[in-house]
Design an enzyme around this catalytic site. Structure first.
Site, mmCIF file in Angstrom:
data_model
loop_
_atom_site.group_PDB
_atom_site.id
_atom_site.type_symbol
_atom_site.label_atom_id
_atom_site.label_comp_id
_atom_site.label_asym_id
_atom_site.label_seq_id
_atom_site.Cartn_x
_atom_site.Cartn_y
_atom_site.Cartn_z
ATOM 1 N N ASP A 10 0.874 -1.183 0.000
ATOM 2 C CA ASP A 10 0.000 0.000 0.000
ATOM 3 C C ASP A 10 0.901 1.220 0.000
ATOM 4 O O ASP A 10 2.106 1.129 0.256
ATOM 5 C CB ASP A 10 -0.907 -0.011 1.252
ATOM 6 C CG ASP A 10 -1.792 1.239 1.337
ATOM 7 O OD1 ASP A 10 -2.309 1.671 0.295
ATOM 8 O OD2 ASP A 10 -1.933 1.805 2.438
ATOM 9 N N SER A 11 0.300 2.379 -0.241
ATOM 10 C CA SER A 11 1.045 3.638 -0.182
ATOM 11 C C SER A 11 1.485 3.930 1.252
ATOM 12 O O SER A 11 2.213 4.894 1.482
ATOM 13 C CB SER A 11 0.167 4.781 -0.671
ATOM 14 O OG SER A 11 -0.976 4.882 0.158
ATOM 15 N N TYR A 42 -0.494 8.428 -2.508
ATOM 16 C CA TYR A 42 -0.478 8.155 -3.946
ATOM 17 C C TYR A 42 -1.616 8.924 -4.640
ATOM 18 O O TYR A 42 -1.573 9.155 -5.837
ATOM 19 C CB TYR A 42 -0.736 6.667 -4.229
ATOM 20 C CG TYR A 42 0.412 5.705 -4.011
ATOM 21 C CD1 TYR A 42 1.608 6.090 -3.413
ATOM 22 C CD2 TYR A 42 0.300 4.377 -4.421
ATOM 23 C CE1 TYR A 42 2.638 5.181 -3.222
ATOM 24 C CE2 TYR A 42 1.322 3.465 -4.241
ATOM 25 C CZ TYR A 42 2.493 3.860 -3.639
ATOM 26 O OH TYR A 42 3.506 2.949 -3.453
ATOM 27 N N GLY A 43 -2.635 9.255 -3.860
ATOM 28 C CA GLY A 43 -3.900 9.748 -4.408
ATOM 29 C C GLY A 43 -3.819 10.935 -5.338
ATOM 30 O O GLY A 43 -4.651 11.067 -6.236
ATOM 31 N N CYS A 73 -4.496 -1.198 -2.013
ATOM 32 C CA CYS A 73 -4.624 0.249 -2.200
ATOM 33 C C CYS A 73 -5.570 0.473 -3.370
ATOM 34 O O CYS A 73 -5.300 -0.032 -4.478
ATOM 35 C CB CYS A 73 -3.236 0.818 -2.514
ATOM 36 S SG CYS A 73 -3.204 2.564 -2.940
ATOM 37 N N ASN A 74 -6.669 1.165 -3.139
ATOM 38 C CA ASN A 74 -7.625 1.428 -4.223
ATOM 39 C C ASN A 74 -6.970 2.229 -5.347
ATOM 40 O O ASN A 74 -7.220 1.979 -6.523
ATOM 41 C CB ASN A 74 -8.814 2.225 -3.692
ATOM 42 C CG ASN A 74 -9.692 1.435 -2.747
ATOM 43 O OD1 ASN A 74 -10.738 0.930 -3.114
ATOM 44 N ND2 ASN A 74 -9.270 1.309 -1.497
ATOM 45 N N THR A 75 -6.139 3.193 -4.965
ATOM 46 C CA THR A 75 -5.523 4.075 -5.959
ATOM 47 C C THR A 75 -4.592 3.271 -6.871
ATOM 48 O O THR A 75 -4.622 3.425 -8.102
ATOM 49 C CB THR A 75 -4.729 5.185 -5.249
ATOM 50 O OG1 THR A 75 -5.534 5.735 -4.215
ATOM 51 C CG2 THR A 75 -4.307 6.266 -6.206
ATOM 52 N N CYS A 183 -10.827 3.782 0.211
ATOM 53 C CA CYS A 183 -9.384 3.892 0.449
ATOM 54 C C CYS A 183 -9.090 3.008 1.652
ATOM 55 O O CYS A 183 -9.840 3.030 2.639
ATOM 56 C CB CYS A 183 -9.016 5.352 0.727
ATOM 57 S SG CYS A 183 -7.345 5.598 1.360
ATOM 58 N N HIS A 185 -6.977 3.149 3.907
ATOM 59 C CA HIS A 185 -6.661 3.837 5.173
ATOM 60 C C HIS A 185 -7.930 4.106 5.996
ATOM 61 O O HIS A 185 -7.876 4.200 7.213
ATOM 62 C CB HIS A 185 -5.988 5.184 4.910
ATOM 63 C CG HIS A 185 -4.531 5.106 4.534
ATOM 64 N ND1 HIS A 185 -4.105 4.600 3.337
ATOM 65 C CD2 HIS A 185 -3.407 5.487 5.212
ATOM 66 C CE1 HIS A 185 -2.781 4.675 3.276
ATOM 67 N NE2 HIS A 185 -2.333 5.209 4.400
HETATM 68 N N1 DGL Z 1 -4.597 3.320 0.837
HETATM 69 C C1 DGL Z 1 -4.607 4.070 -0.389
HETATM 70 C C2 DGL Z 1 -5.900 3.776 -1.161
HETATM 71 O O1 DGL Z 1 -6.546 2.823 -0.903
HETATM 72 C C3 DGL Z 1 -4.354 5.475 -0.003
HETATM 73 C C4 DGL Z 1 -4.227 6.362 -1.151
HETATM 74 C C5 DGL Z 1 -3.169 7.412 -1.041
HETATM 75 O O2 DGL Z 1 -2.037 7.084 -0.713
HETATM 76 O O3 DGL Z 1 -3.510 8.538 -1.363
HETATM 77 O O4 DGL Z 1 -6.299 4.469 -2.044
#
Ligand code: DGL
Length: 259
Positions: A10-11, A42-43, A73-75, A183, A185
């Protein structure tokens, strides 16, 4: 092969919400988790940057003999999983906002989705949204600033509560009855969200679906670890390991790694 670890990235610390679901369902599985906190969030990055970071994390996991990779991570999933699947010869599991169950269950015909800019702008998100959310009001809200606060361990801060109010109050005015956490998080904010939302608004995320999908894909590929054992669980962060430790909240190996 089945004794090899599942790789998860994940990010940052958010994907541990997915790890916890996977570990609960598949307690024998060895896991390696990468928190790319140095590059969080990452978003707001471009698709090309998200792709490069996803490749870097995947290669580190594959070089450590992972039998399957969960893009927690969704992104990263919505921007990079198609490319990862085309490049590497192991199964990948991704996570996307749970639009489908929310759209199928809403009574008010209005649902809210909290996710990153990168997730909302992705082709994959639009595709899913077009299929399942026709005739339903979908209130898309970018959760700017939330991930950095979680990465800083400020889950219960006034700043966080103010941000949540700013993002959720307009959704409540639209009479949503489902809030989709888009997300990984955000599940760590469920107690704060429950304080802000009326009882009729249900919160949903995709964590348990990801765990079930992981089980199914491991099984199909004859990769399930059925040996009853205490698994080897390794967590690496290229940021502040104290935040990762406190969010994991159990005895395990958490180390700093520059990747
Ligand atoms: N956990 C990441 C997600 O699911 C966080 C995104 C990010 O880092 O902005 O999108």
């Amino acid at each position: 092969m089945s004794n090899k670890p599942i790789g998860i990235f994940d990010s940052g610390v958010g994907g541990t919400s997915i790890f916890k679901e996977v570990h609960t369902l598949l307690p024998n599985e060895n896991c390696i988790y990468l928190a790319d906190s140095k590059n969080a969030p990452y978003g707001n990055k471009s698709e090309a940057e998200i792709l490069d970071l996803s490749v870097k994390n995947t290669e580190l996991l594959i070089n450590n003999a992972c039998k399957l990779v969960i893009v927690a991570c969704n992104t990263a999933t919505t921007n990079a999983i198609a490319f990862l699947r085309s490049q590497y010869n192991i199964p990948f599991i991704g996570i996307e906002p749970a639009i489908k169950p929310a759209a199928l269950s809403t009574k008010t015909k209005a649902i809210g989705i909290l996710a990153t800019k990168g997730t909302f702008s992705s082709h994959l998100f639009h595709k899913t949204s077009d299929i399942y959310a026709t005739g339903i009001k979908v209130i898309e809200q970018v959760g700017d600033g939330i991930v950095p606060l979680i990465e800083a361990g400020k889950l219960e801060s006034n700043e966080m509560i103010n941000l949540l109010h700013k993002y959720l109050d307009p959704m409540l005015q639209e009479n949503i009855d489902y809030l989709v956490l888009g997300c990984t998080h955000y599940p760590y904010l469920i107690p704060q969200l429950k304080n802000l939302l009326p009882d009729n608004v249900k919160i949903i995320d995709s964590g348990s679906a990801v765990a079930k999908q992981t089980q199914s894909i491991l099984s199909k590929n004859n990769l399930l670890n059925n040996v009853e054992q205490k698994p080897v669980l390794k967590f690496y962060s290229n940021g502040d390991i104290s935040v990762l430790k406190s969010i994991l909240n159990f005895e395990c190996s958490v180390q700093y790694l520059d990747f």
